[in-house]
Write a protein that holds these residues in place. Sequence first.
Motif, PDB file in Angstrom:
ATOM      1  N   ASP A 537      -3.879   9.934   8.402  1.00 24.53           N
ATOM      2  CA  ASP A 537      -3.814  11.287   7.836  1.00 24.53           C
ATOM      3  C   ASP A 537      -3.117  11.333   6.483  1.00 24.53           C
ATOM      4  O   ASP A 537      -2.295  12.208   6.225  1.00 24.53           O
ATOM      5  N   SER A 538      -3.445  10.400   5.599  1.00 22.84           N
ATOM      6  CA  SER A 538      -2.780  10.383   4.294  1.00 22.84           C
ATOM      7  C   SER A 538      -3.521   9.460   3.349  1.00 22.84           C
ATOM      8  O   SER A 538      -4.255   8.566   3.785  1.00 22.84           O
ATOM      9  N   ALA A 539      -3.316   9.686   2.061  1.00 20.35           N
ATOM     10  CA  ALA A 539      -3.747   8.691   1.080  1.00 20.35           C
ATOM     11  C   ALA A 539      -2.973   7.402   1.335  1.00 20.35           C
ATOM     12  O   ALA A 539      -1.854   7.423   1.858  1.00 20.35           O
ATOM     13  N   ILE A 540      -3.552   6.258   0.974  1.00 19.48           N
ATOM     14  CA  ILE A 540      -2.910   4.963   1.226  1.00 19.48           C
ATOM     15  C   ILE A 540      -2.498   4.369  -0.116  1.00 19.48           C
ATOM     16  O   ILE A 540      -3.347   3.942  -0.908  1.00 19.48           O
ATOM     17  N   TYR A 541      -1.179   4.369  -0.354  1.00 22.56           N
ATOM     18  CA  TYR A 541      -0.613   3.853  -1.603  1.00 22.56           C
ATOM     19  C   TYR A 541       0.363   2.719  -1.308  1.00 22.56           C
ATOM     20  O   TYR A 541       0.621   2.385  -0.144  1.00 22.56           O
ATOM     21  N   PHE A 542       0.928   2.165  -2.389  1.00 22.61           N
ATOM     22  CA  PHE A 542       1.874   1.052  -2.235  1.00 22.61           C
ATOM     23  C   PHE A 542       3.083   1.440  -1.396  1.00 22.61           C
ATOM     24  O   PHE A 542       3.714   0.597  -0.768  1.00 22.61           O
ATOM     25  N   THR A 543       3.425   2.732  -1.355  1.00 24.21           N
ATOM     26  CA  THR A 543       4.602   3.173  -0.607  1.00 24.21           C
ATOM     27  C   THR A 543       4.388   3.158   0.901  1.00 24.21           C
ATOM     28  O   THR A 543       5.349   3.117   1.657  1.00 24.21           O
ATOM     29  N   ASN A 544       3.128   3.217   1.339  1.00 24.27           N
ATOM     30  CA  ASN A 544       2.895   3.309   2.781  1.00 24.27           C
ATOM     31  C   ASN A 544       1.847   2.343   3.309  1.00 24.27           C
ATOM     32  O   ASN A 544       1.571   2.328   4.505  1.00 24.27           O
ATOM     33  N   ILE A 584      -6.792   5.749  -2.498  1.00 27.84           N
ATOM     34  CA  ILE A 584      -6.247   4.449  -2.110  1.00 27.84           C
ATOM     35  C   ILE A 584      -6.009   3.650  -3.379  1.00 27.84           C
ATOM     36  O   ILE A 584      -6.785   3.752  -4.344  1.00 27.84           O
ATOM     37  N   ASP A 585      -4.907   2.902  -3.435  1.00 26.94           N
ATOM     38  CA  ASP A 585      -4.646   2.061  -4.604  1.00 26.94           C
ATOM     39  C   ASP A 585      -4.843   0.594  -4.237  1.00 26.94           C
ATOM     40  O   ASP A 585      -5.266   0.264  -3.126  1.00 26.94           O
ATOM     41  N   THR A 586      -4.534  -0.300  -5.168  1.00 28.26           N
ATOM     42  CA  THR A 586      -4.781  -1.728  -4.926  1.00 28.26           C
ATOM     43  C   THR A 586      -3.937  -2.266  -3.775  1.00 28.26           C
ATOM     44  O   THR A 586      -4.384  -3.142  -3.031  1.00 28.26           O
ATOM     45  N   SER A 587      -2.720  -1.733  -3.614  1.00 28.81           N
ATOM     46  CA  SER A 587      -1.884  -2.152  -2.478  1.00 28.81           C
ATOM     47  C   SER A 587      -2.523  -1.719  -1.167  1.00 28.81           C
ATOM     48  O   SER A 587      -2.490  -2.455  -0.169  1.00 28.81           O
ATOM     49  N   GLY A 588      -3.117  -0.521  -1.157  1.00 28.94           N
ATOM     50  CA  GLY A 588      -3.798  -0.037   0.036  1.00 28.94           C
ATOM     51  C   GLY A 588      -5.007  -0.889   0.380  1.00 28.94           C
ATOM     52  O   GLY A 588      -5.249  -1.212   1.553  1.00 28.94           O
ATOM     53  N   PRO A 613     -15.416   9.871  -1.655  1.00 31.64           N
ATOM     54  CA  PRO A 613     -16.034   9.238  -2.836  1.00 31.64           C
ATOM     55  C   PRO A 613     -15.068   8.376  -3.641  1.00 31.64           C
ATOM     56  O   PRO A 613     -15.439   7.306  -4.112  1.00 31.64           O
ATOM     57  N   VAL A 614     -13.823   8.831  -3.803  1.00 32.14           N
ATOM     58  CA  VAL A 614     -12.851   8.049  -4.572  1.00 32.14           C
ATOM     59  C   VAL A 614     -12.545   6.745  -3.853  1.00 32.14           C
ATOM     60  O   VAL A 614     -12.488   5.662  -4.464  1.00 32.14           O
ATOM     61  N   VAL A 615     -12.376   6.826  -2.543  1.00 32.91           N
ATOM     62  CA  VAL A 615     -12.084   5.632  -1.741  1.00 32.91           C
ATOM     63  C   VAL A 615     -13.268   4.678  -1.772  1.00 32.91           C
ATOM     64  O   VAL A 615     -13.105   3.463  -1.959  1.00 32.91           O
ATOM     65  N   MET A 616     -14.477   5.220  -1.619  1.00 33.08           N
ATOM     66  CA  MET A 616     -15.670   4.368  -1.637  1.00 33.08           C
ATOM     67  C   MET A 616     -15.817   3.638  -2.968  1.00 33.08           C
ATOM     68  O   MET A 616     -16.154   2.452  -3.009  1.00 33.08           O
ATOM     69  N   GLU A 617     -15.562   4.343  -4.041  1.00 34.87           N
ATOM     70  CA  GLU A 617     -15.672   3.739  -5.372  1.00 34.87           C
ATOM     71  C   GLU A 617     -14.735   2.540  -5.503  1.00 34.87           C
ATOM     72  O   GLU A 617     -15.118   1.475  -5.998  1.00 34.87           O
ATOM     73  N   LYS A 618     -13.507   2.712  -5.025  1.00 33.78           N
ATOM     74  CA  LYS A 618     -12.516   1.636  -5.154  1.00 33.78           C
ATOM     75  C   LYS A 618     -12.791   0.489  -4.177  1.00 33.78           C
ATOM     76  O   LYS A 618     -12.541  -0.677  -4.503  1.00 33.78           O
TER      77      LYS A 618
END
Length: 652
Positions: A537-544, A584-588, A613-618
């Motif tokens: 239930d969240s965006a996936i970044y380097f912090t989590n 999602i970022d590169t850490s995710g 769409p943003v997640v799929m692109e990455k």
Amino acid sequence: MAHPVATNEDGNGEVGGITQFASEENMQRSPSTYKVGCPPRKKFIKEFVDGLMETFFPDDPLRPYKDQSRSKKFMLGLQFLFPIFDWARYYNLSKFKGDVIAGLTIASLCIPQDIGYAKLANLDPQYGLYSSFVPPLIYALMGSSRDIAIGPVAVVSLLLGSLLQNEIDPLNNKEEYLRLAFTATFFAGVTQVLLGFLRLGFLIDFLSHAAIVGFMAGAAITIALQQLKGFLGLVKFTKRTDIISVMKSVFDPFPSGWNWPTIAIGVVFLVLLLIAKHMGKKNKKLFWLPAITPLISVVLATFIVYITHADKSGVQIVKHINKGINPASFKKIYFSGQLLGKGVKIGIIAGMIALTEAVAIGRTFAAMKDYQVDGNKEMVALGTMNVVGSMTSCYVATGSFSRSAVNYMAGCRTPVSNLVMSIVVFFTLLLITPLFKYTPNAILSSIIISAVIGLIDYEAAFLIFKVDKFDFIACMGAFLGVVFASVEMGLLVAILLQVTRPRTAILGNLPGTKIYRNIEQYPDGIQVPGVLVVRVDSAIYFTNSNYVKERILRWLADEDEKHKTKHLPRIEFLIVEMSPVTDIDTSGIHALEELYKSLQKREVQLALANPGPVVMEKLHASEFMEKIGHDSVFLTVGEAVMKCAPKTTEDA
């Protein structure tokens, strides 16, 4: 690749962001015929330019400029960059009256506060006044908030003073200390401008509401404890800010080190200030009373000390405030050498805290008056005023909670109230600073103590405890870190304890439907044998990202153990519901790759359901899709389960 069609309640679909009426053929197609598409990727230059335009302009930046002359286009550009060119066109006498009254009111409050806050930063009193002269002028031109009152604030002053004195002794190396303060202010401003310019304002959200409540309360107590030196008339006092060191400094010379005339002045005026504050809170019509009382108290206390010669009895006084307006300080900023790095570090920390406070104030009053505050413009405006301020003998300025509240209640209509306040401070610096010579330090301590009490929000802390115990732990961690260690330690604890822990949930099928929901919220939900469905239930970044990966693997291990106990088939498929994952970022992505490798070792197949769409692109750009296979991405959880465990779902 076909675009997914989402059908709404009216039977309409949406393709590529365009709503279409669903044809009879589309209505009859099963969900399995649709594939999760990947939007075309923007070129970096276009993406950067679009982001830059969005920073300073509306979502459709070209619309106002169409069919306009060059001069008109130029004026529109100025209005976007400098809001004063926009609202000044509609300015009138009625608004001016409100702004003058508000400006005079906050000026009466800011003058005694500025002198005291400068002492918190271990600077001479005039630097506090300097910081309420130039920065408000710049903000009035560039800021988008009508209610923020600009100037030094207690928390940032204490933080800056604490960090600076760890590097340079403010007494023995006064000039170097001052230069480092200007350097930190310059880079605080640069940090704020960059955050707005590059649209990185989300970084200030690393301090959650709970952490801010705890940090502010801890800072308020620490500030109040620091004022015991002036309040009790102590000569020797610790440079540390923790409560144990302060209490040792307070009681070690007791009672011989305490100056009783000083205490009498402090107690009498503190009671007066608190009574005025209480009356202003109980009766909104008396908003001016707590605003004017500090200045009246300074005048009375100064007069009493002057006629009684109390300074000869050990009552410590301000002694001297330089007369005249801000001298230039550009040449005093370190742009090279050993102290440059220290100035950058301190500036980034102070700039972030100052920005957090100002943005919170701006959002609060904008909501109350129902207007919009452009967050990125605010960051650029605050940063610019601090960069200019560092070149004109100012230290870090930001929005003040107490003065902004008074500004709002006094009826301010536009940032002109800041201009009026700045003009009053200008004449104060030019004409009457010598009159503050006999002002006792005790009255300044009393003013600061009465001001910071409002930072302790008991009701908010209780609500946090009632709603979310983990949030309350972060709140108390920040509070205790500030009180028992240091301001910077409390800040670090606040960030570490509230590092994002996104909610994850196991999903089950609601009988008779194709809907999958959290089995804790819907106990009737049925888990499909051999399949584990997890929602993030969240965006996936380097912090989590690491937490998300480990949490999913723990779910898998726990569910496997339960399946063994109940003699059920082992889990062969892990489906991750990703519709709530907005980014999602590169850490995710790296965490997903590690998750995929761990699942391969366990002979568990990974499937993703409805990534955005943003997640799929990455995921495509990182080639993660090639690793798991395009046939492992599904439109819905129901479709994924049908593909992964068709026999089980058919039986169901």
